[in-house]
Design an enzyme around this catalytic site. Structure first.
Site, short mmCIF file in Angstrom:
data_model
loop_
_atom_site.label_atom_id
_atom_site.label_comp_id
_atom_site.label_asym_id
_atom_site.label_seq_id
_atom_site.Cartn_x
_atom_site.Cartn_y
_atom_site.Cartn_z
N TYR A 53 0.67 -1.32 0.01
CA TYR A 53 -0.01 0.12 -0.04
C TYR A 53 0.86 1.38 0.01
O TYR A 53 1.89 1.25 0.70
CB TYR A 53 -0.79 -0.06 1.37
N LEU A 237 -18.00 -2.23 1.24
CA LEU A 237 -18.98 -1.10 0.66
C LEU A 237 -18.62 -1.39 -1.18
O LEU A 237 -19.09 -0.65 -1.86
CB LEU A 237 -18.39 0.25 0.99
N THR A 243 -21.94 2.76 -1.74
CA THR A 243 -22.01 4.09 -1.17
C THR A 243 -23.21 4.81 -2.01
O THR A 243 -23.59 5.91 -1.70
CB THR A 243 -20.96 4.88 -1.09
N LYS A 245 -22.25 6.35 -4.70
CA LYS A 245 -21.67 7.53 -5.65
C LYS A 245 -21.43 7.14 -7.07
O LYS A 245 -21.25 8.38 -7.70
CB LYS A 245 -20.36 7.87 -4.78
#
Length: 346
Positions: A53, A237, A243, A245
């Site tokens: 990451y 999610l 969400t 979006k």
């Protein structure tokens, strides 16, 4: 925030976990540190990161920066005992250590590098990011072919890894051991090998799990219940789909879809239909879809700690506002109907 035991380790963790794969990339360090503070204030004591990451995209020059970001927070606050830190050794990802992956010969050096970047003497949960023999995760289930695997080689690899990780555990460098992107067969073999040789037992498996990706619901669920292995779910999610979006063709600036249009193989016509079905369930019952998706994780018949990521502080605030949502039997029945209608949207 609900607390659960991490496998059979005695380590108690929140059943929501702060994911950090955007830290130091999409999420600047100052905002990342504020997110950790906010999570702790909300009762979340669990933070997940990895050697590779930040992602979206993965770049050789940024490998380990999310760990360094957390390390900077630890140095600044001195709150090491307040947080349970999970991190990972990467598999054979070409941009990380020239694609070498991990082996019994290298894992202790990789672990020392994790520790150095985090600026800590120990890691609470140390995970193997990918099985070195291969995996069906990330849409590889559609063409998965394990026929080239060498069982004897796999068993030798597991034994060697557990020997080294056992040394690390005895030295106080790791407290618990977990897997990621793993199968039921692989997990049980790791457990059997640990019991045979006295190595660290698998405490968790970090696999994708959400309303949109429910591969965990059958053999993995059975394994989790019978072997006391926590489902350490990522993308609860649906990489942002749940969400709302991305509804109606929206692609917000700075979102994952704006950076990676394929969404790791998730961007299909079917997924948009499934999202609309779950949006309809949420709207019918007066729920926010984000909150419904996270509450679903708590409603499972096996232990789950759901890893969510929030690119911004505002997103984190909105998510935390749904901590007390509990899904009724009526909501769960409607979710079941939506799942049956849209069983594998990506």
């Amino acid at each position: 925030m609900k607390q659960i035991e991490l496998g059979r380790t005695g380590i108690m963790v929140s059943d929501w976990c702060l994911g950090t794969m955007t830290f130091s990339n999409q999420t600047p360090q100052e905002d990342a540190h504020r997110q950790i503070d906010m999570a702790l204030d909300a009762g979340i004591n669990f933070v997940d990161t990895a050697e590779m990451y930040p992602v979206n995209p993965i770049r050789t020059e940024t490998v380990g920066d999310s760990e360094r970001c957390i390390g900077a927070w630890l140095e600044k606050t001195g709150r090491r005992e307040d947080v349970v830190i999970a991190t990972k050794a990467s598999g054979d990802q070409s941009l990380i250590r020239q694609g070498a992956g991990f082996s019994p010969d290298t894992i202790l050096d990789i672990l020392d590098s994790n520790l150095q970047r985090l600026g800590t003497d120990y890691i609470d949960l140390y995970q193997l990011h990918w099985p070195m023999r291969g995996s069906y995760m990330f849409r590889q289930n559609w063409t998965f072919d394990p026929s080239g695997q060498d069982r004897a080689q796999t068993m030798d690899h597991m034994a060697g890894m557990l020997d080294k990780l056992g040394q690390a555990q005895k030295a106080g460098k790791i407290r618990a051991f977990g897997l990621s992107n793993e199968s039921a067969w692989g997990t049980t073999k790791w457990i059997e090998m640990a019991e045979k040789m006295g190595g660290p037992r698998v405490a968790s498996v970090q696999n994708e799990y959400s309303l949109l990706c429910r591969l965990y619901d059958t053999d993995m669920a059975e394994m989790s219940v019978n072997e006391d292995v926590v489902c350490f779910s990522f993308s609860p999610l649906g990489a942002g789909y749940l969400t709302g979006k991305y509804r109606n063709g929206a692609v917000p600036e700075g979102s994952r879809m704006s950076i990676s249009g394929g969404m790791g193989g998730r961007n299909t016509a079917r997924v948009h239909e499934a999202v609309e079905a779950y949006a309809a369930v949420a709207e019918k019952h007066g729920l926010d879809m984000t909150h419904m998706a996270m509450a679903f994780q708590r409603a499972r018949p096996f232990k789950v700690s759901a890893i969510f990521g929030a690119t911004t502080v505002a997103q984190l605030e909105h998510l935390l506002a749904g901590d007390d949502v509990v899904l009724s039997d009526e909501v769960m029945a409607d979710i079941d109907a939506a799942h049956r209608a849209h069983p594998m949207p990506y």
